[in-house]
Motif scaffolding. Structure first.
Motif, PDB file in Angstrom:
ATOM      1  N   LEU A   5       4.297  -9.114   6.964  1.00 24.42           N
ATOM      2  CA  LEU A   5       5.097  -8.870   7.963  1.00 24.42           C
ATOM      3  C   LEU A   5       4.852  -8.220   9.127  1.00 24.42           C
ATOM      4  O   LEU A   5       5.175  -8.586  10.369  1.00 24.42           O
ATOM      5  CB  LEU A   5       6.845  -9.441   7.846  1.00 24.42           C
ATOM      6  CG  LEU A   5       6.734 -10.625   6.671  1.00 24.42           C
ATOM      7  CD1 LEU A   5       8.642 -11.225   6.356  1.00 24.42           C
ATOM      8  CD2 LEU A   5       6.022 -12.141   7.337  1.00 24.42           C
ATOM      9  N   ARG A   6       4.849  -6.998   8.727  1.00 24.10           N
ATOM     10  CA  ARG A   6       4.821  -5.741   9.503  1.00 24.10           C
ATOM     11  C   ARG A   6       3.503  -6.031  10.365  1.00 24.10           C
ATOM     12  O   ARG A   6       3.241  -5.823  11.682  1.00 24.10           O
ATOM     13  CB  ARG A   6       5.408  -4.429   9.029  1.00 24.10           C
ATOM     14  CG  ARG A   6       6.950  -4.739   8.935  1.00 24.10           C
ATOM     15  CD  ARG A   6       7.238  -3.104   8.442  1.00 24.10           C
ATOM     16  NE  ARG A   6       6.708  -1.938   8.701  1.00 24.10           N
ATOM     17  CZ  ARG A   6       7.944  -1.626   9.882  1.00 24.10           C
ATOM     18  NH1 ARG A   6       8.747  -1.898   9.925  1.00 24.10           N
ATOM     19  NH2 ARG A   6       7.254  -0.543  10.786  1.00 24.10           N
ATOM     20  N   VAL A   7       2.324  -5.933   9.868  1.00 24.34           N
ATOM     21  CA  VAL A   7       1.403  -5.908   9.852  1.00 24.34           C
ATOM     22  C   VAL A   7       1.311  -6.826  11.119  1.00 24.34           C
ATOM     23  O   VAL A   7       0.453  -6.577  11.784  1.00 24.34           O
ATOM     24  CB  VAL A   7       0.278  -6.000   8.315  1.00 24.34           C
ATOM     25  CG1 VAL A   7      -1.242  -6.247   9.106  1.00 24.34           C
ATOM     26  CG2 VAL A   7       0.568  -4.603   7.884  1.00 24.34           C
ATOM     27  N   ASP A  33      -3.454  -7.883   1.918  1.00 24.76           N
ATOM     28  CA  ASP A  33      -2.550  -7.749   0.439  1.00 24.76           C
ATOM     29  C   ASP A  33      -2.424  -8.144   0.147  1.00 24.76           C
ATOM     30  O   ASP A  33      -1.419  -7.949  -1.540  1.00 24.76           O
ATOM     31  CB  ASP A  33      -1.525  -7.037   0.547  1.00 24.76           C
ATOM     32  CG  ASP A  33      -1.494  -5.159   1.299  1.00 24.76           C
ATOM     33  OD1 ASP A  33      -2.759  -5.551   1.385  1.00 24.76           O
ATOM     34  OD2 ASP A  33      -0.802  -4.601   2.580  1.00 24.76           O
ATOM     35  N   ILE A  34      -2.770  -9.871  -0.358  1.00 21.32           N
ATOM     36  CA  ILE A  34      -2.853 -11.193  -1.297  1.00 21.32           C
ATOM     37  C   ILE A  34      -1.948 -10.420  -2.533  1.00 21.32           C
ATOM     38  O   ILE A  34      -1.690 -11.164  -3.501  1.00 21.32           O
ATOM     39  CB  ILE A  34      -3.128 -12.471  -0.537  1.00 21.32           C
ATOM     40  CG1 ILE A  34      -1.430 -13.337  -1.858  1.00 21.32           C
ATOM     41  CG2 ILE A  34      -3.872 -12.132  -0.815  1.00 21.32           C
ATOM     42  CD1 ILE A  34      -2.392 -15.182  -0.470  1.00 21.32           C
ATOM     43  N   GLU A  85       8.510  -6.478  -8.073  1.00 19.91           N
ATOM     44  CA  GLU A  85       8.856  -5.678  -7.799  1.00 19.91           C
ATOM     45  C   GLU A  85       8.729  -5.221  -6.070  1.00 19.91           C
ATOM     46  O   GLU A  85       8.541  -4.861  -5.651  1.00 19.91           O
ATOM     47  CB  GLU A  85       9.403  -4.217  -8.558  1.00 19.91           C
ATOM     48  CG  GLU A  85      10.507  -3.942  -8.935  1.00 19.91           C
ATOM     49  CD  GLU A  85      10.463  -2.253 -10.322  1.00 19.91           C
ATOM     50  OE1 GLU A  85      11.525  -2.265 -10.455  1.00 19.91           O
ATOM     51  OE2 GLU A  85       9.612  -2.080 -10.106  1.00 19.91           O
ATOM     52  N   SER A  86       7.254  -5.229  -6.443  1.00 18.72           N
ATOM     53  CA  SER A  86       5.749  -4.616  -5.253  1.00 18.72           C
ATOM     54  C   SER A  86       5.789  -5.594  -4.793  1.00 18.72           C
ATOM     55  O   SER A  86       5.783  -5.198  -3.235  1.00 18.72           O
ATOM     56  CB  SER A  86       4.845  -4.632  -6.087  1.00 18.72           C
ATOM     57  OG  SER A  86       4.272  -5.867  -6.969  1.00 18.72           O
ATOM     58  N   LEU A  87       6.355  -6.679  -4.390  1.00 22.60           N
ATOM     59  CA  LEU A  87       6.034  -7.810  -3.217  1.00 22.60           C
ATOM     60  C   LEU A  87       7.986  -7.751  -2.518  1.00 22.60           C
ATOM     61  O   LEU A  87       6.867  -7.549  -1.367  1.00 22.60           O
ATOM     62  CB  LEU A  87       5.934  -9.066  -4.144  1.00 22.60           C
ATOM     63  CG  LEU A  87       5.938 -10.437  -3.153  1.00 22.60           C
ATOM     64  CD1 LEU A  87       4.771 -10.038  -2.180  1.00 22.60           C
ATOM     65  CD2 LEU A  87       6.193 -11.235  -4.058  1.00 22.60           C
ATOM     66  N   GLY A 110       8.224  -3.183  -0.031  1.00 19.64           N
ATOM     67  CA  GLY A 110       7.034  -4.000  -0.449  1.00 19.64           C
ATOM     68  C   GLY A 110       6.334  -5.193   0.403  1.00 19.64           C
ATOM     69  O   GLY A 110       6.016  -4.657   1.277  1.00 19.64           O
ATOM     70  N   VAL A 111       5.589  -5.193  -0.843  1.00 24.05           N
ATOM     71  CA  VAL A 111       4.124  -6.509  -0.161  1.00 24.05           C
ATOM     72  C   VAL A 111       4.536  -6.798   1.007  1.00 24.05           C
ATOM     73  O   VAL A 111       3.866  -6.676   2.527  1.00 24.05           O
ATOM     74  CB  VAL A 111       3.129  -5.972  -1.502  1.00 24.05           C
ATOM     75  CG1 VAL A 111       2.133  -7.429  -0.395  1.00 24.05           C
ATOM     76  CG2 VAL A 111       2.756  -5.309  -1.458  1.00 24.05           C
TER      77      VAL A 111
END
Length: 157
Positions: free
Chosen positions: A34-36, A56-57, A15-17, A28-29
């Motif tokens: 990808l945005r960062v 954030d891996i 869910e968080s990924l 999600g992460v």
């Protein structure tokens, strides 16, 4: 440090990924990461590229529901996710020490601000780390957190 260690196929991990983090993140992460990275590339700050991909891996591994608010809104907390991220990559020979440092301390500025108000023992611990860093790294961490903020998108609530 948070003792949560979610497996790849746990609900919190997936869910968080892929779907939801918390009220500060629109995505999600994976999409956040990808945005960062997009904003890093867009501004040609290539020295942050690997850190953007890896910062954030560790988040999905430490995702947990901290309190009633997390439960109510179906969101997650990620206490000490940056240390988990660092521990995943610290022995990767193909990642520079500089990138490892940015990953490990990318949330330190926010953590100092937050813990100064809420948790003085944590603040003192984090302040000691901050004081040990050289001015160039401090400046780069301040720059990197701006990319991290851009990657969050609009706040959800």
């Amino acid at each position: 440090m948070n003792k949560v260690n979610n497996s790849f196929f746990s609900r919190a991990f997936l869910e968080s990924l892929f779907f939801v983090q918390n009220k500060w993140h629109q995505h999600g992460v994976l999409i956040h990461t990808l945005r960062v990275t997009y904003y890093i590339l867009k501004t040609r700050n290539f020295k942050f590229f690997a850190a953007g991909l890896l910062h954030d891996i560790g988040k999905p591994f430490v995702a947990y529901k901290k309190d009633e608010e997390d439960i109510k809104f179906g969101e997650y907390s990620f206490t000490d996710h940056e240390e988990k991220s660092y521990n995943i990559i610290k022995n990767w020979f193909f990642i520079s020490d500089y990138t490892k440092l940015i990953v490990r301390y990318h949330y330190l500025i926010r953590d100092l601000q937050k813990s100064k108000k809420e948790d003085l023992p944590r603040y003192r611990k984090k302040k000691k780390i901050w004081d040990s860093l050289n001015p160039k790294i401090k400046k780069d961490l301040a720059k990197f957190i701006k990319f991290d903020d851009l990657g969050k998108g609009k706040k959800r609530r």
